[in-house]
Write a protein that holds these residues in place. Structure first.
Motif, PDB file in Angstrom:
ATOM      1  N   GLY A 334      -5.109  15.925   8.048  1.00 49.97           N
ATOM      2  CA  GLY A 334      -4.499  14.681   8.502  1.00 49.97           C
ATOM      3  C   GLY A 334      -3.218  14.409   7.752  1.00 49.97           C
ATOM      4  O   GLY A 334      -3.116  14.708   6.563  1.00 49.97           O
ATOM      5  N   ASP A 335      -2.224  13.844   8.458  1.00 53.02           N
ATOM      6  CA  ASP A 335      -0.925  13.597   7.841  1.00 53.02           C
ATOM      7  C   ASP A 335      -0.840  12.233   7.177  1.00 53.02           C
ATOM      8  O   ASP A 335       0.079  11.983   6.410  1.00 53.02           O
ATOM      9  N   THR A 336      -1.778  11.334   7.483  1.00 51.57           N
ATOM     10  CA  THR A 336      -1.658   9.981   6.938  1.00 51.57           C
ATOM     11  C   THR A 336      -3.026   9.451   6.559  1.00 51.57           C
ATOM     12  O   THR A 336      -3.699   8.812   7.369  1.00 51.57           O
ATOM     13  N   TYR A 337      -3.448   9.731   5.332  1.00 49.90           N
ATOM     14  CA  TYR A 337      -4.623   9.076   4.779  1.00 49.90           C
ATOM     15  C   TYR A 337      -4.143   7.855   3.993  1.00 49.90           C
ATOM     16  O   TYR A 337      -3.348   7.979   3.066  1.00 49.90           O
ATOM     17  N   LEU A 338      -4.622   6.703   4.385  1.00 52.47           N
ATOM     18  CA  LEU A 338      -4.194   5.456   3.743  1.00 52.47           C
ATOM     19  C   LEU A 338      -5.179   5.059   2.645  1.00 52.47           C
ATOM     20  O   LEU A 338      -6.387   5.270   2.760  1.00 52.47           O
ATOM     21  N   LEU A 339      -4.639   4.462   1.586  1.00 52.08           N
ATOM     22  CA  LEU A 339      -5.466   3.950   0.494  1.00 52.08           C
ATOM     23  C   LEU A 339      -5.080   2.493   0.241  1.00 52.08           C
ATOM     24  O   LEU A 339      -4.343   2.170  -0.687  1.00 52.08           O
ATOM     25  N   PRO A 340      -5.564   1.560   1.085  1.00 54.55           N
ATOM     26  CA  PRO A 340      -5.158   0.157   0.926  1.00 54.55           C
ATOM     27  C   PRO A 340      -5.786  -0.524  -0.274  1.00 54.55           C
ATOM     28  O   PRO A 340      -5.246  -1.493  -0.787  1.00 54.55           O
ATOM     29  N   LYS A 401       0.689  -2.788   1.081  1.00 56.13           N
ATOM     30  CA  LYS A 401       0.645  -2.419  -0.334  1.00 56.13           C
ATOM     31  C   LYS A 401      -0.786  -2.067  -0.715  1.00 56.13           C
ATOM     32  O   LYS A 401      -1.735  -2.631  -0.183  1.00 56.13           O
ATOM     33  N   THR A 402      -0.910  -1.122  -1.634  1.00 57.11           N
ATOM     34  CA  THR A 402      -2.218  -0.783  -2.182  1.00 57.11           C
ATOM     35  C   THR A 402      -2.593  -1.793  -3.268  1.00 57.11           C
ATOM     36  O   THR A 402      -1.740  -2.216  -4.055  1.00 57.11           O
ATOM     37  N   THR A 403      -3.852  -2.194  -3.294  1.00 64.01           N
ATOM     38  CA  THR A 403      -4.344  -3.148  -4.287  1.00 64.01           C
ATOM     39  C   THR A 403      -5.406  -2.484  -5.160  1.00 64.01           C
ATOM     40  O   THR A 403      -6.327  -1.841  -4.649  1.00 64.01           O
ATOM     41  N   LEU A 404      -5.282  -2.638  -6.480  1.00 63.71           N
ATOM     42  CA  LEU A 404      -6.299  -2.183  -7.424  1.00 63.71           C
ATOM     43  C   LEU A 404      -7.114  -3.393  -7.858  1.00 63.71           C
ATOM     44  O   LEU A 404      -6.554  -4.385  -8.340  1.00 63.71           O
ATOM     45  N   ILE A 405      -8.440  -3.296  -7.684  1.00 65.03           N
ATOM     46  CA  ILE A 405      -9.352  -4.368  -8.103  1.00 65.03           C
ATOM     47  C   ILE A 405     -10.200  -3.844  -9.254  1.00 65.03           C
ATOM     48  O   ILE A 405     -10.787  -2.758  -9.170  1.00 65.03           O
ATOM     49  N   VAL A 406     -10.265  -4.619 -10.342  1.00 63.70           N
ATOM     50  CA  VAL A 406     -10.993  -4.220 -11.548  1.00 63.70           C
ATOM     51  C   VAL A 406     -12.341  -4.923 -11.561  1.00 63.70           C
ATOM     52  O   VAL A 406     -12.451  -6.103 -11.212  1.00 63.70           O
ATOM     53  N   THR A 407     -13.361  -4.192 -11.971  1.00 61.39           N
ATOM     54  CA  THR A 407     -14.705  -4.757 -12.026  1.00 61.39           C
ATOM     55  C   THR A 407     -14.720  -6.063 -12.805  1.00 61.39           C
ATOM     56  O   THR A 407     -14.062  -6.207 -13.836  1.00 61.39           O
ATOM     57  N   ILE A 431      -4.314  -6.145  -9.075  1.00 61.93           N
ATOM     58  CA  ILE A 431      -2.858  -6.164  -8.970  1.00 61.93           C
ATOM     59  C   ILE A 431      -2.436  -5.251  -7.827  1.00 61.93           C
ATOM     60  O   ILE A 431      -3.090  -4.239  -7.543  1.00 61.93           O
ATOM     61  N   GLN A 432      -1.381  -5.631  -7.153  1.00 67.70           N
ATOM     62  CA  GLN A 432      -0.860  -4.835  -6.043  1.00 67.70           C
ATOM     63  C   GLN A 432       0.150  -3.814  -6.546  1.00 67.70           C
ATOM     64  O   GLN A 432       0.887  -4.064  -7.495  1.00 67.70           O
ATOM     65  N   PHE A 433       0.184  -2.659  -5.867  1.00 67.17           N
ATOM     66  CA  PHE A 433       1.196  -1.655  -6.147  1.00 67.17           C
ATOM     67  C   PHE A 433       2.486  -2.028  -5.420  1.00 67.17           C
ATOM     68  O   PHE A 433       2.539  -2.963  -4.625  1.00 67.17           O
ATOM     69  N   ALA A 434       3.518  -1.250  -5.684  1.00 71.79           N
ATOM     70  CA  ALA A 434       4.810  -1.532  -5.040  1.00 71.79           C
ATOM     71  C   ALA A 434       4.788  -1.194  -3.554  1.00 71.79           C
ATOM     72  O   ALA A 434       5.553  -1.754  -2.771  1.00 71.79           O
ATOM     73  N   ASN A 435       3.913  -0.257  -3.157  1.00 71.24           N
ATOM     74  CA  ASN A 435       3.861   0.129  -1.757  1.00 71.24           C
ATOM     75  C   ASN A 435       2.439   0.573  -1.412  1.00 71.24           C
ATOM     76  O   ASN A 435       1.535   0.516  -2.246  1.00 71.24           O
ATOM     77  N   LEU A 436       2.260   1.001  -0.176  1.00 69.87           N
ATOM     78  CA  LEU A 436       0.966   1.471   0.301  1.00 69.87           C
ATOM     79  C   LEU A 436       0.863   2.969   0.046  1.00 69.87           C
ATOM     80  O   LEU A 436       1.700   3.743   0.515  1.00 69.87           O
ATOM     81  N   LEU A 437      -0.142   3.394  -0.694  1.00 64.50           N
ATOM     82  CA  LEU A 437      -0.319   4.811  -1.007  1.00 64.50           C
ATOM     83  C   LEU A 437      -0.801   5.564   0.226  1.00 64.50           C
ATOM     84  O   LEU A 437      -1.760   5.154   0.886  1.00 64.50           O
ATOM     85  N   LYS A 438      -0.117   6.665   0.523  1.00 62.86           N
ATOM     86  CA  LYS A 438      -0.451   7.510   1.667  1.00 62.86           C
ATOM     87  C   LYS A 438      -0.502   8.961   1.198  1.00 62.86           C
ATOM     88  O   LYS A 438       0.303   9.379   0.366  1.00 62.86           O
ATOM     89  N   PHE A 439      -1.419   9.727   1.759  1.00 68.12           N
ATOM     90  CA  PHE A 439      -1.605  11.112   1.346  1.00 68.12           C
ATOM     91  C   PHE A 439      -1.734  12.001   2.579  1.00 68.12           C
ATOM     92  O   PHE A 439      -2.105  11.531   3.668  1.00 68.12           O
ATOM     93  N   THR A 440      -1.454  13.294   2.364  1.00 65.36           N
ATOM     94  CA  THR A 440      -1.542  14.289   3.428  1.00 65.36           C
ATOM     95  C   THR A 440      -2.511  15.388   3.024  1.00 65.36           C
ATOM     96  O   THR A 440      -2.461  15.890   1.894  1.00 65.36           O
ATOM     97  N   TRP A 449      -3.634  14.844  -4.783  1.00 67.80           N
ATOM     98  CA  TRP A 449      -3.321  13.433  -4.574  1.00 67.80           C
ATOM     99  C   TRP A 449      -3.245  12.758  -5.947  1.00 67.80           C
ATOM    100  O   TRP A 449      -4.255  12.602  -6.639  1.00 67.80           O
ATOM    101  N   LYS A 450      -2.024  12.330  -6.302  1.00 66.70           N
ATOM    102  CA  LYS A 450      -1.772  11.766  -7.630  1.00 66.70           C
ATOM    103  C   LYS A 450      -1.783  10.243  -7.570  1.00 66.70           C
ATOM    104  O   LYS A 450      -1.175   9.643  -6.673  1.00 66.70           O
TER     105      LYS A 450
END
Length: 491
Positions: A334-340, A401-407, A431-440, A449-450
């Motif tokens: 897949g060309d667009t795996y999203l990580l919201p 944007k991708t969001t990181l949620i901490v326990t 906290i939100q990232f600067a953009n939406l992380l996408k992977f191929t 995937w970094k």
């Protein structure tokens, strides 16, 4: 002899509606007035001739007076008769006008009918033209597509199904279905001009869609690059850069790749073949096919664990001892795996993972900072991840944007240390990232995937963010434990 000398014959001709005694009454009354006036004058001057002349000078000619009195008595009846006569005349004239108009319209109708009959006879005598079906008539046009495998000019793509739908109202719309032949050609024959919608489906279910317009008098043809084989599973590795304060094997990163719609309805199961986008819809959860990791757990050694889900694609309780560590995990091409959204968890949190998004039947929300840390907002992960979220609150236009949620175990510990100290900072749940992380995930490539995680100090709520939250929400900050539809998190 009585004076003045008046007779019935001195009046105008008798009328049928005249009262029979009118004339005699006028004569009697007028004679009485003149006699009285004459007697008054004789008292002044005994000369009768002079006295009569003075009366005549005073009243005038008695015959004229009698006629005037008769006219005044008969004036109302005379005027009524004249008005009735005038109305009768006007109605008679109008009747003549109406009869004239009707007669004129009848003559015009007869003339129009005659002309129509003549034209119909002329049309009936004309020869019927021969109907032409070639494209030169501008009515029918040849519509076809040439399918290639893998690249333009490659091998013919055989056995692909094409559906061509004419766009229009119920009377104009239709759908044609064809399969590409041994030369890779989809030939729909000669069709009327207008707008069409094309769907080409590969034997394994991937689909290509486009809209097109067929112009009058011009044939339509196009080449389409198709996949040569079905998408396969390819290995994917993760490289996560962890913050120093989480230097422990107890921490895990949960990456949520569950399907959701993106631009123009394409899902993560899409890939570009040449310049064309081919997609395959996610299967029904009950189907049980395409069993690939929709969510992954990653530890500090970048080992990956498949995060099992229930039949509704929701998180369920996990026993860490049962997880199998791998260096890579297989994902469908897949060309667009999203990580919201991602979750930073402790191993102890896995047995309560069902509460990550839902508690007591409600959806859990988290208070997170934006990337610049100058604003706070509430995030509901259940609206961000599932494909069923559609284009509403959690639709593609809402997640950029991708969001990181901490326990909350960690956030609660950090906030507990500040209890009683109003000057100490408080921590947001994410906290939100600067953009939406996408992977191929591509075949024949090293799919690494970094992901770089922010330092936990970035979760400190700044005064600027605290002030913006107070102004936007109508109140100050508070830190309740996680609850359905609100609160800071779970656990």
């Amino acid at each position: 002899m009585a004076w003045p000398e008046l007779s019935i014959e001195d009046f105008p001709p008798r009328r049928d509606d005249e009262p029979s005694s009118l004339r005699q009454d006028i004569i009697d009354e007028l004679s009485d007035h003149f006699a009285c006036a004459l007697n008054r004058e004789l008292l002044k001057n005994p000369n009768e001739k002079i006295a009569r002349q003075r009366v005549l000078n005073q009243f005038g000619d008695p015959i004229k007076i009698a006629r005037q009195l008769w006219l005044e008595a008969m004036k109302e009846k005379i005027m009524s008769q004249r008005i009735l006569t005038g109305v009768s005349v006007v109605m008679a004239v109008c009747g003549f006008i109406v009869v004239g108009l009707v007669w004129s319209m009848m003559k015009e109708s007869q003339a129009f009918n005659s002309r129509m009959i003549a034209q119909m006879e002329e049309f009936a005598d004309r020869p019927v033209p021969e109907v032409r079906t070639d494209s030169a008539t501008g009515e029918m046009n040849q519509v076809s597509f040439q399918l290639f495998q893998g690249k333009a000019g490659g091998k013919p793509a055989v056995g692909f199904e094409g559906k061509l739908t004419k766009i229009g109202d119920n009377t104009d719309s239709f759908t044609l279905t064809e399969k590409s032949n041994a030369e890779g050609k989809l030939d729909f024959g000669k069709l009327p001009w207008g707008g069409y919608s094309l769907n080409v489906t590969a034997p394994w279910g991937e689909a290509y869609h486009k809209s097109l317009t067929v112009l009058p008098g011009r044939n339509y043809s196009q080449s389409i690059v198709c996949p040569d084989v079905a998408p396969v599973e390819v290995p994917v590795r993760f490289e996560v850069q962890w913050p120093e304060e989480l230097n422990s094997d107890d921490w895990l990163l949960l990456c949520d790749f569950r399907p959701r719609s993106i631009d123009r309805g394409a899902s993560a199961l899409s890939r570009n073949i040449g310049t064309e986008l081919w997609t395959r819809p996610y299967p029904n959860p009950m189907d049980g096919t395409w069993d690939y990791p929709m969510a992954c757990l990653i530890n500090r050694e970048n080992q990956v664990f498949r995060c099992p889900l229930d039949q509704n694609r929701r998180f369920k309780q996990i026993d860490h001892a049962e997880l199998e560590a791998r260096q890579s995990v297989n994902m469908i091409e897949g060309d667009t795996y999203l990580l919201p959204v991602m979750y930073l968890l402790n191993k102890r949190d896995l047995d309560e993972l069902t509460q990550l998004e839902y508690q007591s039947g409600g959806q859990v929300s988290y208070m997170v900072l934006n990337q610049n840390r100058n604003s706070l907002s509430m995030i509901i992960p259940a609206h961000l991840n599932l494909e069923s979220a559609g284009g509403g609150f959690g639709g593609s236009s809402n997640v950029d944007k991708t969001t990181l949620i901490v326990t909350n175990r960690k956030i609660a510990a950090l906030n507990a240390a500040a209890e009683g100290d109003d000057s100490a900072p408080r921590y947001a749940s994410g906290i939100q990232f600067a953009n939406l992380l996408k992977f191929t995930a591509a075949k024949g490539q090293d799919n690494v995937w970094k992901i770089k995680l922010p330092e936990l100090s970035q979760l400190k709520i700044t005064k600027e963010a605290q002030q913006a939250w107070g102004q936007g929400s109508g109140g100050g900050l508070n830190f309740p434990q996680g609850s359905p539809g609100g609160g800071q998190g779970f656990f």
